[in-house]
Design a protein around this motif. Structure first.
Motif, PDB file in Angstrom:
ATOM      1  N   GLY A 119      14.198 -19.007  42.535  1.00  0.00           N
ATOM      2  CA  GLY A 119      14.600 -17.849  41.734  1.00  0.00           C
ATOM      3  C   GLY A 119      13.899 -17.818  40.389  1.00  0.00           C
ATOM      4  O   GLY A 119      13.425 -16.758  39.956  1.00  0.00           O
TER       5      GLY A 119
ATOM      6  N   ILE B  89      17.724  -9.476  38.387  1.00  0.00           N
ATOM      7  CA  ILE B  89      18.420  -9.143  39.634  1.00  0.00           C
ATOM      8  C   ILE B  89      17.672  -9.730  40.827  1.00  0.00           C
ATOM      9  O   ILE B  89      18.278 -10.296  41.752  1.00  0.00           O
ATOM     10  CB  ILE B  89      18.562  -7.608  39.771  1.00  0.00           C
ATOM     11  N   VAL B  90      16.342  -9.634  40.791  1.00  0.00           N
ATOM     12  CA  VAL B  90      15.534 -10.217  41.872  1.00  0.00           C
ATOM     13  C   VAL B  90      15.732 -11.733  41.913  1.00  0.00           C
ATOM     14  O   VAL B  90      15.857 -12.327  42.991  1.00  0.00           O
ATOM     15  CB  VAL B  90      14.038  -9.866  41.675  1.00  0.00           C
TER      16      VAL B  90
ATOM     17  N   ILE C 133      19.036 -12.485  43.597  1.00  0.00           N
ATOM     18  CA  ILE C 133      18.961 -12.236  45.045  1.00  0.00           C
ATOM     19  C   ILE C 133      18.190 -13.354  45.743  1.00  0.00           C
ATOM     20  O   ILE C 133      18.625 -13.902  46.766  1.00  0.00           O
ATOM     21  CB  ILE C 133      18.307 -10.863  45.324  1.00  0.00           C
TER      22      ILE C 133
ATOM     23  N   THR D  89      19.785 -16.110  48.301  1.00  0.00           N
ATOM     24  CA  THR D  89      19.263 -16.064  49.676  1.00  0.00           C
ATOM     25  C   THR D  89      18.727 -17.430  50.092  1.00  0.00           C
ATOM     26  O   THR D  89      19.052 -17.939  51.167  1.00  0.00           O
ATOM     27  CB  THR D  89      18.150 -15.002  49.790  1.00  0.00           C
TER      28      THR D  89
END
Length: 570
Positions: free
Chosen positions: A482, A531-532, A535, A539
């Motif tokens: 991330g 936000i990415v 996610i 994930t």
């Protein structure tokens, strides 16, 4: 006495004070160097945090942005103030209880990985150097105008001062120097604001004066007057916004969460004795920060009104001395396009003859208002205090990331305390040289550069810190992936749309604005990258194994208030 003599006197006194404090508080151990021995009082830490937080962007550039952007400039007020609340309530106490010196230290231990630590160090260095570039530009602006030295020489002088007390005293020297710098900068910001508020509206409280009527007996409200001046010249109404709601939201959120991920602010909460003191010092700092932040919109209104009244449709030959002085710095330029000798300051770019760097507005404001020379010099000292206090904090982050998180924790775990302290000081020295380069070759005006640093912090650190505290099953694979994806995406967007790296040098001004993703500016893209990051982190975490039980237990423990167990037993 002239402004220059007053400036030499006041700046000389403040610099002597900073150096004296540095000598008095020389660090003798790594704990002194990194966290001031962990024994700073809440009030001292609150003042130091406020000074650390209120950089050149807050003192010099924020009111300048609001002066030119009007209502749209409120995103900086909302984002930076709201972000500090978020940091104080959501993160600071937990990070303090975790007990690590630096953000990379927290990430390295929480995610039980040297790789995570190295990625966090790289992110901290990128964020800190982006941020420090803005501070050094602020130092150069102040020196070039008020001490009338070459802007490059001004940067060098400022860096020598920072180098002295940052390298000698470390966090201990920086902390007590920042206490003095807060007193200087807040006094320097408020005195001219009060003077001008009385001068323009008769009210000594700038926040109230901004919404009051003019002191000329006309009964006209100051903001109404400024709206009229703006529309006459083709600009939009000062109190009307032009940014899209999406971009306003994105910039505000990026600044908020970027605040909560800024390493030089977070490290301040390790300098107090107890978790309770961390909470208390955060509240004190917020109160002290609010004094300047609630005054900045008023300063912006006063400065813009005075500027428009002074220069619009006026003969160039009749411009006051302050105009010529700022022309000499290159931060204010007049090009007589129609050769009539009159300044045309209008919204139409083809007809406009005056270019004003927004970073000069706070510094030039007392001169435009014809205030006493000592007040003008005081503002110069305040601008230097704001820039140098934050620069010192950032340089400490860089040096501690290299000496403690890389050398001590990764490459040479057996290094002695003396060796680590020497490495920290050498790292700070190298960081000063690089920071000086950014000051001499700045990538933009102060607040824009600083906003990009917040976006980088939001994109990289915020998800890893929040998930590390509040989600015990967050593992190293998710956090590392991330952080890498988040900061890489933010860097790409920043380089593409702010500096035109991938478009032949074009920038948003040159026509790339209509290509912004989702209509979001580079200053606000940290929200998307964050936000990415979330996610991707979650994930990857779902597809890989959970962290060890002992790590999950640590996460459980840092969320339990100190003494809670004993209270339950009673």
């Amino acid at each position: 006495m002239s402004v220059q003599i007053w400036t030499f006197i006041i700046v000389g006194i403040t610099f002597a004070l900073y150096i004296g404090i540095a000598i008095w508080s020389t660090a003798s151990s790594t704990k002194d160097f990194y966290v001031a021995g962990g024994g700073v009082s809440p009030w001292a830490n609150g003042m130091a945090t406020a000074a650390d937080w209120m950089s050149a962007a807050s003192f010099i550039s924020m009111a300048g942005i609001i002066a030119f952007a009007g209502y749209d400039g409120s995103v900086y007020l909302m984002g930076w103030t709201g972000g500090y609340v978020l940091l104080a309530l959501l993160l600071a106490p937990y990070l303090r209880k975790f007990g690590k010196f630096t953000v990379p230290d927290f990430i390295g231990d929480r995610y039980y990985s040297k790789t995570a630590r190295i990625v966090a160090v790289v992110c901290a260095i990128i964020v800190s150097f982006t941020y420090v570039a803005g501070q050094m530009r602020g130092v150069g602006v102040v020196f070039s105008r008020f001490l009338e030295v070459d802007i490059n020489l001004g940067v060098v002088i400022g860096m020598v001062i920072v180098l002295f007390y940052a390298v000698l005293g470390g966090m201990k020297g920086i902390t007590y120097t920042q206490v003095a710098q807060y007193c200087v900068l807040i006094f320097a910001f408020m005195v001219p604001a009060i003077f001008i508020s009385i001068q323009m509206t008769g009210n000594p409280v700038p926040q109230i004066g901004m919404g009051g009527t003019l002191n000329d007996g006309s009964g006209t409200y100051l903001l109404e007057k400024l709206n009229g001046l703006s529309t006459e010249l083709g600009f939009s109404e000062y109190t009307s916004g032009t940014k899209s709601k999406m971009d306003v939201f994105a910039i505000t959120l990026a600044l908020m969460v970027g605040t909560a991920g800024l390493p030089h602010v977070i490290i301040r909460f390790f300098t107090v004795k107890r978790v309770r003191d961390a909470r208390k010092s955060a509240g004190i700092a917020l109160l002290l920060i609010a004094i300047l932040y609630t005054t900045a919109p008023a300063v912006a209104v006063f400065a813009k009104t005075n500027l428009l009244n002074t220069v619009s449709d006026q003969p160039y030959s009749e411009m006051p001395e302050w105009f010529k002085n700022w022309e000499d710095t290159g931060l204010l330029t007049f090009e007589d396009k129609n050769q009539d000798g009159t300044i045309q300051y209008v919204a139409n770019a083809e007809l406009n003859e005056l270019t004003v760097d927004r970073d000069i507005m706070v510094l030039a404001n007392p001169e435009i208002a014809n205030l006493p020379a000592w007040v003008i010099a005081l503002v110069a000292a305040g601008g230097l205090a704001a820039a140098l206090s934050t620069a010192a904090g950032l340089l400490l982050v860089i040096s501690s990331s290299i000496s403690h998180d890389l050398i001590k924790k990764v490459f040479n775990p057996k290094i002695s305390e003396k060796g680590e302290l020497t490495a920290a000081r050498i790292s700070a020295g190298v960081a000063v040289i690089i920071a000086g380069y950014f000051g001499i070759n700045p990538p933009g005006f102060v607040a824009a550069v600083v906003a990009l640093a917040f976006g980088l912090a939001a994109a990289s650190f915020f998800p890893a810190i929040v998930l590390g505290i509040f989600y015990k099953k967050m593992n190293k694979e998710g956090a590392i992936t991330g952080m890498i994806v988040g900061i890489s995406l933010m860097l790409f967007y920043m380089l593409k749309f702010k500096f035109g790296i991938f478009d032949g040098g074009k920038t948003a001004v040159d026509g790339l604005k209509d290509q912004w993703w989702f209509g979001i500016s580079p200053e606000g893209f940290g929200t998307v990258a964050m936000i990415v990051n979330f996610i991707v982190s979650l994930t990857v975490n779902a597809l890989t194994k959970s962290p060890p039980d002992e790590v999950q237990e640590i996460v459980e423990n840092i969320r339990i208030p100190s003494g809670a167990g004993e209270a339950l037993e009673k």
